[in-house]
Write a protein that holds these residues in place. Structure first.
Motif, PDB file in Angstrom:
ATOM      1  N   ARG A 393       0.709  -0.579   0.246  1.00  0.00           N
ATOM      2  CA  ARG A 393      -0.018  -0.452   0.288  1.00  0.00           C
ATOM      3  C   ARG A 393       0.917   1.544  -0.339  1.00  0.00           C
ATOM      4  NH1 ARG A 393      -2.659  -0.402   5.178  1.00  0.00           N
ATOM      5  NH2 ARG A 393      -1.357   0.932   5.904  1.00  0.00           N
ATOM      6  N   THR A 394       0.476   2.120  -1.305  1.00  0.00           N
ATOM      7  CA  THR A 394       1.410   3.411  -0.912  1.00  0.00           C
ATOM      8  C   THR A 394       0.796   4.685  -0.966  1.00  0.00           C
ATOM      9  OG1 THR A 394       1.240   3.328  -3.328  1.00  0.00           O
ATOM     10  CG2 THR A 394       2.330   1.766  -2.838  1.00  0.00           C
ATOM     11  N   GLY A 395      -0.577   4.749  -0.629  1.00  0.00           N
ATOM     12  CA  GLY A 395      -1.171   5.717   0.116  1.00  0.00           C
ATOM     13  C   GLY A 395      -2.549   5.630   0.906  1.00  0.00           C
ATOM     14  N   THR A 396      -3.613   6.724   0.713  1.00  0.00           N
ATOM     15  CA  THR A 396      -4.680   6.681   1.025  1.00  0.00           C
ATOM     16  C   THR A 396      -4.641   8.319   1.166  1.00  0.00           C
ATOM     17  OG1 THR A 396      -3.936   4.753   2.531  1.00  0.00           O
ATOM     18  CG2 THR A 396      -5.912   6.288   2.814  1.00  0.00           C
ATOM     19  N   VAL A 397      -6.282   8.239   0.532  1.00  0.00           N
ATOM     20  CA  VAL A 397      -7.050   9.472   0.324  1.00  0.00           C
ATOM     21  C   VAL A 397      -7.951  10.089   1.164  1.00  0.00           C
ATOM     22  CG1 VAL A 397      -8.141  11.267  -1.428  1.00  0.00           C
ATOM     23  CG2 VAL A 397      -6.497   9.725  -2.396  1.00  0.00           C
ATOM     24  N   THR A 398      -8.250  10.112   2.379  1.00  0.00           N
ATOM     25  CA  THR A 398      -9.130   9.688   3.668  1.00  0.00           C
ATOM     26  C   THR A 398     -10.258  10.175   2.975  1.00  0.00           C
ATOM     27  OG1 THR A 398      -7.229   9.648   4.708  1.00  0.00           O
ATOM     28  CG2 THR A 398      -9.444  10.282   5.831  1.00  0.00           C
ATOM     29  N   GLY A 399     -11.523   9.457   2.952  1.00  0.00           N
ATOM     30  CA  GLY A 399     -12.751   9.896   3.097  1.00  0.00           C
ATOM     31  C   GLY A 399     -13.171  10.320   1.307  1.00  0.00           C
ATOM     32  N   PHE A 400     -12.322   9.477   0.698  1.00  0.00           N
ATOM     33  CA  PHE A 400     -12.628   9.475  -1.193  1.00  0.00           C
ATOM     34  C   PHE A 400     -13.355   8.419  -1.245  1.00  0.00           C
ATOM     35  CE2 PHE A 400     -11.787  10.072  -5.121  1.00  0.00           C
ATOM     36  CZ  PHE A 400     -12.389  10.295  -5.485  1.00  0.00           C
ATOM     37  N   VAL A 401     -14.217   7.879  -1.180  1.00  0.00           N
ATOM     38  CA  VAL A 401     -15.193   6.219  -2.129  1.00  0.00           C
ATOM     39  C   VAL A 401     -15.699   6.843  -2.895  1.00  0.00           C
ATOM     40  CG1 VAL A 401     -16.072   4.530  -1.052  1.00  0.00           C
ATOM     41  CG2 VAL A 401     -15.237   5.911   0.641  1.00  0.00           C
ATOM     42  N   PRO A 402     -14.592   6.212  -4.231  1.00  0.00           N
ATOM     43  CA  PRO A 402     -14.794   6.255  -5.309  1.00  0.00           C
ATOM     44  C   PRO A 402     -15.559   5.153  -5.825  1.00  0.00           C
ATOM     45  CG  PRO A 402     -12.438   6.229  -5.482  1.00  0.00           C
ATOM     46  CD  PRO A 402     -13.099   5.730  -4.454  1.00  0.00           C
ATOM     47  N   THR A 403     -16.983   5.103  -6.778  1.00  0.00           N
ATOM     48  CA  THR A 403     -17.426   4.193  -7.145  1.00  0.00           C
ATOM     49  C   THR A 403     -17.632   4.481  -8.704  1.00  0.00           C
ATOM     50  OG1 THR A 403     -18.938   5.534  -7.419  1.00  0.00           O
ATOM     51  CG2 THR A 403     -19.388   4.527  -5.986  1.00  0.00           C
ATOM     52  N   HIS A 404     -16.468   5.320 -10.475  1.00  0.00           N
ATOM     53  CA  HIS A 404     -16.800   5.631 -11.326  1.00  0.00           C
ATOM     54  C   HIS A 404     -15.339   5.725 -11.866  1.00  0.00           C
ATOM     55  CE1 HIS A 404     -20.782   5.408 -10.746  1.00  0.00           C
ATOM     56  NE2 HIS A 404     -21.364   4.182 -12.340  1.00  0.00           N
ATOM     57  N   VAL A 413     -14.429   9.285  -9.250  1.00  0.00           N
ATOM     58  CA  VAL A 413     -15.421   9.835  -8.970  1.00  0.00           C
ATOM     59  C   VAL A 413     -16.373   9.113  -7.927  1.00  0.00           C
ATOM     60  CG1 VAL A 413     -15.539  11.251 -11.163  1.00  0.00           C
ATOM     61  CG2 VAL A 413     -17.737  10.081 -10.889  1.00  0.00           C
ATOM     62  N   GLU A 414     -17.467   9.952  -7.706  1.00  0.00           N
ATOM     63  CA  GLU A 414     -17.260   9.678  -6.039  1.00  0.00           C
ATOM     64  C   GLU A 414     -18.829  10.525  -6.437  1.00  0.00           C
ATOM     65  OE1 GLU A 414     -17.991   9.101  -0.932  1.00  0.00           O
ATOM     66  OE2 GLU A 414     -16.345   9.861  -1.842  1.00  0.00           O
ATOM     67  N   LEU A 415     -20.138  10.011  -6.490  1.00  0.00           N
ATOM     68  CA  LEU A 415     -21.755  10.589  -6.169  1.00  0.00           C
ATOM     69  C   LEU A 415     -21.874  10.940  -4.431  1.00  0.00           C
ATOM     70  CD1 LEU A 415     -23.231   8.463  -8.986  1.00  0.00           C
ATOM     71  CD2 LEU A 415     -21.693  11.018  -8.893  1.00  0.00           C
ATOM     72  N   ARG A 416     -22.347  12.359  -4.387  1.00  0.00           N
ATOM     73  CA  ARG A 416     -22.142  12.400  -3.069  1.00  0.00           C
ATOM     74  C   ARG A 416     -22.865  13.862  -2.861  1.00  0.00           C
ATOM     75  NH1 ARG A 416     -16.993  13.914   0.177  1.00  0.00           N
ATOM     76  NH2 ARG A 416     -16.295  12.488  -0.514  1.00  0.00           N
ATOM     77  N   ASP A 417     -23.943  14.423  -2.025  1.00  0.00           N
ATOM     78  CA  ASP A 417     -24.481  14.857  -1.848  1.00  0.00           C
ATOM     79  C   ASP A 417     -24.878  16.359  -2.827  1.00  0.00           C
ATOM     80  OD1 ASP A 417     -24.905  14.126   0.730  1.00  0.00           O
ATOM     81  OD2 ASP A 417     -22.989  15.341   1.525  1.00  0.00           O
ATOM     82  N   GLY A 418     -25.546  15.024  -4.237  1.00  0.00           N
ATOM     83  CA  GLY A 418     -26.226  15.951  -5.690  1.00  0.00           C
ATOM     84  C   GLY A 418     -24.800  16.260  -6.135  1.00  0.00           C
ATOM     85  N   ALA A 419     -23.483  16.031  -6.101  1.00  0.00           N
ATOM     86  CA  ALA A 419     -22.552  16.367  -6.364  1.00  0.00           C
ATOM     87  C   ALA A 419     -21.774  15.522  -7.003  1.00  0.00           C
ATOM     88  CB  ALA A 419     -21.765  17.181  -6.082  1.00  0.00           C
ATOM     89  N   MET A 420     -21.069  15.453  -8.146  1.00  0.00           N
ATOM     90  CA  MET A 420     -19.655  14.410  -8.482  1.00  0.00           C
ATOM     91  C   MET A 420     -18.516  14.980  -7.845  1.00  0.00           C
ATOM     92  SD  MET A 420     -18.839  13.584 -12.622  1.00  0.00           S
ATOM     93  CE  MET A 420     -20.353  12.483 -12.897  1.00  0.00           C
ATOM     94  N   VAL A 421     -17.995  14.062  -6.655  1.00  0.00           N
ATOM     95  CA  VAL A 421     -16.361  14.816  -6.407  1.00  0.00           C
ATOM     96  C   VAL A 421     -15.036  14.308  -6.516  1.00  0.00           C
ATOM     97  CG1 VAL A 421     -15.233  13.900  -4.041  1.00  0.00           C
ATOM     98  CG2 VAL A 421     -17.996  14.818  -3.622  1.00  0.00           C
ATOM     99  N   ARG A 422     -14.567  15.019  -7.163  1.00  0.00           N
ATOM    100  CA  ARG A 422     -12.942  14.116  -8.695  1.00  0.00           C
ATOM    101  C   ARG A 422     -12.353  13.952  -7.709  1.00  0.00           C
ATOM    102  NH1 ARG A 422     -14.905  18.368 -13.248  1.00  0.00           N
ATOM    103  NH2 ARG A 422     -14.017  16.717 -13.985  1.00  0.00           N
ATOM    104  N   TRP A 423     -11.246  13.193  -8.358  1.00  0.00           N
ATOM    105  CA  TRP A 423      -9.880  12.680  -8.318  1.00  0.00           C
ATOM    106  C   TRP A 423      -9.288  12.485  -9.286  1.00  0.00           C
ATOM    107  CZ3 TRP A 423      -6.945   8.373  -7.738  1.00  0.00           C
ATOM    108  CH2 TRP A 423      -5.707   8.913  -6.686  1.00  0.00           C
ATOM    109  N   ARG A 424      -7.806  13.873  -9.371  1.00  0.00           N
ATOM    110  CA  ARG A 424      -7.228  13.077 -10.772  1.00  0.00           C
ATOM    111  C   ARG A 424      -6.282  11.576 -10.511  1.00  0.00           C
ATOM    112  NH1 ARG A 424      -8.690  15.638 -14.975  1.00  0.00           N
ATOM    113  NH2 ARG A 424      -8.475  17.504 -14.660  1.00  0.00           N
ATOM    114  N   LEU A 425      -6.571  11.013 -11.100  1.00  0.00           N
ATOM    115  CA  LEU A 425      -4.810  10.018 -11.777  1.00  0.00           C
ATOM    116  C   LEU A 425      -4.018  10.152 -11.512  1.00  0.00           C
ATOM    117  CD1 LEU A 425      -7.535   7.052 -12.911  1.00  0.00           C
ATOM    118  CD2 LEU A 425      -6.449   7.322 -10.615  1.00  0.00           C
ATOM    119  N   PRO A 426      -2.752   9.871 -11.091  1.00  0.00           N
ATOM    120  CA  PRO A 426      -1.548  10.306 -11.261  1.00  0.00           C
ATOM    121  C   PRO A 426      -0.895   9.483 -12.778  1.00  0.00           C
ATOM    122  CG  PRO A 426      -1.408   9.427  -9.297  1.00  0.00           C
ATOM    123  CD  PRO A 426      -2.867   8.994 -10.359  1.00  0.00           C
ATOM    124  N   GLY A 427       0.362  10.900 -13.331  1.00  0.00           N
ATOM    125  CA  GLY A 427       0.051  11.015 -14.574  1.00  0.00           C
ATOM    126  C   GLY A 427      -0.249  11.764 -15.687  1.00  0.00           C
TER     127      GLY A 427
END
Length: 427
Positions: A393-404, A413-427
């Motif tokens: 295991r090389t890292g953790t993004v706490t509180g972000f639980v993506p589904t897509h 991305v994670e769908l949460r409270d009427g919004a799309m929460v987005r996180w960019r993959l490295p590279g």
């Protein structure tokens, strides 16, 4: 080299065995794994030794004998101890950003080749939406036929949307249900009506996957509990027409007794991963060569030479799975059934069906994603990143639980409270 306890002159295996698992007939013995706490290293003993009041009498054996005892998990009835989870902390971005959704949605799907473009599914419409601009440039209404069903093992029917390259054609199907449709978003028309029958359809998601081929866009879809087909989504033309022929009371040639569930298309579209089960029940993650099915052998999905069963897990299917960039297939869960399982992943070569590596750690509570040399696991506390080569295991993004995953945008991305929460993959 010395003669080992198993009677072979060879290198020692990575693990020890009890004496009852040596020699002829030992493969029939029920056995217990004793995890040592170092990765997935384990000693293997028979049930008599496991329950004895005496200390375990473990012996060293050759690589072949040890591997045979460790890898044959069909007769494993218990797992003792805990695996070791490797940790190698490396920098990881933890920032996410929120993009409000224009409507309340029940599902989304990334348009694979169009950055920031998503399909949004509402109870009666499909919309094509750009997450960067906020623009909805296409939409179509849909209505699915209803049918009575019995919820099985808490698998509630759920309507899902599936996107093709370009985002023009859309498949909507009911997981643990019977019906679906294919829509053309440019015209708003229905191009295909989907029906996979009612025989135990409540045990598996609706098998659906678009694939772009040299001959055009194709849709792989379930047409019965035990059958997949390929059609042209623009016209509905069936491209894998085949008929089973019975002789007397014998089962027809090529007949499959396997339930077909969620489909996982490899990055290049060459291979298809299947998640399903067969009586008694046993989960059967499988892979096969989609090109052979379309060009060489119309029976490839039933019993073709490229169809490989990767594992057998009693009462366990519909677990997280994904493809890596180099077309290895990752399957969650190490062990023989739903009650005897080590949280972790197994990585398989689709050409041979051989396991190329396995490691403990990913919980299996959420989806798996892969990008570059990393595996990402949506765990209860957040996203965890794993080195596919070492299993650390090389890292953790706490509180972000993506589904897509959006491959063109390189985002999770994670769908949460009427919004799309987005996180960019490295590279």
């Amino acid at each position: 080299m010395d003669v080992l306890t198993c009677g072979h002159v060879a290198h020692k295996g990575n693990g020890r065995l009890c004496r009852h698992l040596l020699g002829e007939g030992s493969d029939l013995e029920d056995r217990v794994w004793h995890l040592t706490g170092t990765g997935l290293d384990r000693d293997v003993v028979c049930t008599a030794c496991d329950t004895s009041d005496e200390p375990l009498d473990l012996v060293e054996a050759c690589e072949g004998c040890v591997e045979r005892a460790q890898e044959d998990d069909a007769n494993v009835i218990a797992i003792r101890g805990a695996p070791g989870v490797g940790v190698r902390d490396e920098p990881i971005r933890t920032d996410t950003w929120r993009t409000p959704l224009p409507h309340e949605v029940i599902d989304v799907a990334a348009v694979p080749d169009s950055p920031a473009t998503w399909l949004l599914l509402t109870p009666d419409r499909v919309l094509r939406w750009n997450a960067d601009t906020g623009e909805v440039d296409r939409e179509a209404r849909y209505e699915l036929a209803t049918h009575s069903f019995e919820v099985w093992a808490e698998r509630e029917p759920r309507t899902r949307v599936h996107a093709a390259d370009g985002g023009r054609y859309v498949a909507v199907g009911v997981d643990y249900g019977r019906f679906g449709k294919v829509l053309d978003l440019d015209t708003g028309s229905v191009t295909m009506e989907l029906d996979r029958g009612e025989y135990h359809q409540n045990t598996v998601p609706f098998p659906l996957a678009f694939v772009s081929t040299e001959d055009g866009l194709r849709l792989v879809h379930g047409t019965a509990w035990n059958r997949l087909d390929v059609s042209d989504p623009a016209t509905g033309e069936l491209l894998t027409r085949r008929d089973f022929v019975s002789v007397g009371n014998e089962r027809p040639e090529h007949y499959s007794g396997d339930f077909q569930g969620r489909l996982h298309l490899s990055r290049t579209g060459r291979y298809l991963g299947l998640d399903g089960w067969a009586w008694s029940p046993a989960g059967l993650p499988r892979v096969f060569d989609l090109h052979r099915w379309l060009r060489v052998n119309v029976w490839e999905s039933e019993d073709g030479p490229s169809l490989l069963t990767l594992a057998l897990r009693w009462y366990l299917w519909e677990t997280p799975m994904c493809w890596t960039d180099d077309e290895l297939f990752v399957v969650w869960g190490i062990g023989p059934d739903d009650e005897i399982i080590v949280p972790g992943v197994r990585v398989f070569d689709p050409l041979t069906g051989h396991e190329v590596r396995a490691f403990a750690g990913p919980t299996g509570s959420g989806a798996l994603f892969s990008a570059g040399s990393a595996l990402y696991s949506a765990d209860p506390g957040g996203l965890t990143r794993w080195d596919l080569s070492t299993g650390e295991r090389t890292g953790t993004v706490t509180g972000f639980v993506p589904t897509h995953h959006h491959p063109a945008s390189r985002e999770l991305v994670e769908l949460r409270d009427g919004a799309m929460v987005r996180w960019r993959l490295p590279g």
